[in-house]
Design a protein around this motif. Structure first.
Motif, PDB file in Angstrom:
ATOM      1  N   VAL A 332       1.526  -2.657  -4.762  1.00 10.55           N
ATOM      2  CA  VAL A 332       1.587  -4.059  -5.187  1.00 10.55           C
ATOM      3  C   VAL A 332       2.642  -4.177  -6.273  1.00 10.55           C
ATOM      4  O   VAL A 332       2.968  -3.196  -6.949  1.00 10.55           O
ATOM      5  N   ARG A 346      -6.138  -2.349  -4.769  1.00  6.80           N
ATOM      6  CA  ARG A 346      -5.693  -2.408  -3.380  1.00  6.80           C
ATOM      7  C   ARG A 346      -5.765  -1.004  -2.789  1.00  6.80           C
ATOM      8  O   ARG A 346      -4.970  -0.128  -3.148  1.00  6.80           O
ATOM      9  N   SER A 348      -5.526   0.733   0.679  1.00 12.89           N
ATOM     10  CA  SER A 348      -5.209   0.689   2.105  1.00 12.89           C
ATOM     11  C   SER A 348      -3.913   1.467   2.307  1.00 12.89           C
ATOM     12  O   SER A 348      -3.250   1.869   1.354  1.00 12.89           O
ATOM     13  N   TYR A 387      -7.298  -0.145   6.715  1.00 10.44           N
ATOM     14  CA  TYR A 387      -8.311   0.002   5.676  1.00 10.44           C
ATOM     15  C   TYR A 387      -9.379   0.969   6.171  1.00 10.44           C
ATOM     16  O   TYR A 387     -10.108   0.665   7.117  1.00 10.44           O
ATOM     17  N   TYR A 393      -8.762  -5.069  -0.813  1.00 10.88           N
ATOM     18  CA  TYR A 393      -7.701  -5.654  -1.626  1.00 10.88           C
ATOM     19  C   TYR A 393      -8.367  -6.763  -2.426  1.00 10.88           C
ATOM     20  O   TYR A 393      -8.753  -7.796  -1.882  1.00 10.88           O
TER      21      TYR A 393
END
Length: 505
Positions: A332, A346, A348, A387, A393
């Protein structure tokens, strides 16, 4: 995760060949191999179901990090090149200690979000789904120690207590478990319990100086006398209730977790009456005349819609096949520094695919343009996200705010809209929740959710703050197409006011 199971199966094959060559000398290796065999054969018989359970995934990571290392030590006693060479090659792709830590944090995240009972989770029971394995005393201790090192004393207490209940507690030091537990309950404010635990520890090791000192300290904290010395019991002034860790922005987090637990099929009845389902041709777009999109309104304002059956199973398989070799931990953009970085909120893995790389991806972009009426000229590449265990998230905006550092370049503008595809169904969890309408959208394979991030004026619509709930059981695949402002000037008209509402139709 899927590749890890296949790697483990390949290692097992190599290991069995080694056993045949050293049959009389490696009985201990054979015993471990049989345990591996049971687990991996079960996994390969139903890969999705196996990887869809968080306990199975944790055990897979833990096994590859710890137990295969133990296996390597055994083999070194009388080594053969074939097995060790294969193991060395495979271990280059194995998870590491950070991955075990991440899996432990995922277990605790699921525990909080979905209010899971610690004992049920340790027994492999999640929403009525039973894992093929249970967590061992060592597993429970390691999860508790992960919490301990993060100063998360709430989960430390839960998992150290669970370790003490395990039948295989003898596989680790009970003294060590009690040592961690005493500290964590004391940090939670339960001095009476900390005193009792240190008393039990002194029965195991009466001359341990640190524990003697801690025992005296807790006794002093309770009023210079332990309960029963003179009838004066002051322990009631100390907290005995577990206090959850403060993650910051508590009201929003509580709302987020509540929405994740909510039945997403239930709507406000007054709002539900106004929602529509229709065949959508977007003013008779040529690509939609013969096969209109199936549109379902999810919320009127901000306007959220779902398009059903916009991706075929063949298209999904092709997109996932291209993405899998490229998957990396998602990043991010830090709003203060503008730097792309990993973040705990987050969890993933993601990959990016350009339109020109594959006709399927190019066709998908054309379809998005036909459905939305928006240009794809300044849109971002298709992002595919996977995920796994506890993947999530937390609440965020898709658009860049004025206060953010590292905003999008002027030649593409801000993210005007989001087209979110679901590439899989999810057994439990994994919903997309919108905080201000307070609704959840359940993943339905082949469908896509669409919304505008910006008002027609170009101002950000704060009502679109949303989150991806942790996956409880199952595996979640999504694809995002973020569409930008530039080249939309004649496709989306401006509103007459700064806050003219977003409408898709």
């Amino acid at each position: 995760m899927e590749d890890l199971v296949y790697d483990e199966l390949d290692l097992l094959k190599s290991l069995n060949e080694y056993i045949k060559a050293e049959e009389n000398k490696l009985n201990r290796v054979r015993s471990l191999a049989e345990n591996f065999k049971k687990v991996t054969e079960h996994a390969s018989s139903n890969m999705d179901r196996y990887l869809g359970h968080p306990v199975n995934q944790y055990r897979l990571v833990q096994r590859l990090v710890s137990e295969w290392s133990h296996m390597e030590n055994l083999v070194m006693e009388d080594v053969t090149d074939v097995f060790l060479t294969n193991l060395s090659i495979k271990r280059a792709h194995f998870p590491n200690a950070d991955d075990v830590k991440g899996s432990a944090e995922a277990i605790m995240r699921l525990q909080d979000t979905y209010k899971l009972d610690t004992h049920d989770l340790a027994e492999g029971i999640v929403k009525g789904s039973k894992a093929s394995q249970t967590l061992t005393a060592v597993d429970c201790f390691d999860i508790g120690r992960t919490a301990y090192l993060e100063k998360d004393f709430y989960h430390c207490v839960l998992w150290m207590n669970e370790a003490l209940l395990k039948d295989d507690l003898k596989s680790l030091s009970k003294f060590d478990v009690l040592d961690h537990l005493a500290y964590c309950v004391a940090q939670q404010g339960n001095i009476q319990r900390a005193y009792e635990i240190t008393s039990e520890m002194l029965e195991l090791d009466p001359y341990h100086e640190r524990i003697q000192s801690n025992h005296a300290y807790y006794r002093n904290q309770m009023g210079a006398h332990k309960k029963g010395d003179n009838g004066d019991d002051r322990s009631s002034q100390f907290s005995s209730a577990l206090q959850k860790p403060n993650f910051g922005n508590l009201p929003e987090r509580e709302l987020y977790e509540r929405l994740c637990r909510k039945d997403t099929s239930k709507y406000n009845k007054k709002v539900e009456k106004k929602l529509k389902c229709k065949y959508w041709t977007n003013n008779n777009h040529p690509l939609l005349i013969l096969q209109p999109a199936k549109l379902e309104e999810l919320w009127p304002s901000p306007h959220l819609v779902r398009f059903h059956d916009v991706l075929s199973d063949q298209e999904i398989a092709q997109i996932k096949a291209m993405a899998k070799p490229r998957l990396n931990r998602a990043t991010v953009q830090n709003p203060q520094t503008g730097v792309l970085e990993h973040a705990r909120y987050r969890v993933s893995k993601s990959a990016w695919i350009k339109d020109w790389e594959d006709t399927t991806v190019a066709t998908v972009s054309q379809r998005i343009s036909a459905i939305t009426g928006l240009s794809m000229v300044t849109a971002e590449e298709l992002q595919i996200a996977n995920y796994g265990v506890g993947g999530q998230y937390e609440p965020h905006y898709d658009y860049s705010r004025k206060s953010d550092v590292g905003k999008f370049e002027d030649d593409i503008g801000n993210r005007i809209a989001t087209f979110l595809f679901y590439l899989s169904d999810v057994e439990h969890g994994g919903s997309t929740v919108f905080l201000h309408p307070e609704i959840g959208v359940r993943p339905i394979k082949g469908s896509a959710v669409f919304w505008y991030n910006l008002y027609p004026s170009g101002e950000g619509d704060s009502r679109t703050r949303h989150a991806a709930c942790p996956v409880l059981t199952g595996v979640k695949w999504v694809a995002n197409k973020w569409i930008h402002e530039r080249d939309q000037e004649f496709r989306r008209t401006c509103g007459r006011t700064m806050t003219a509402d977003n409408r898709i139709f």
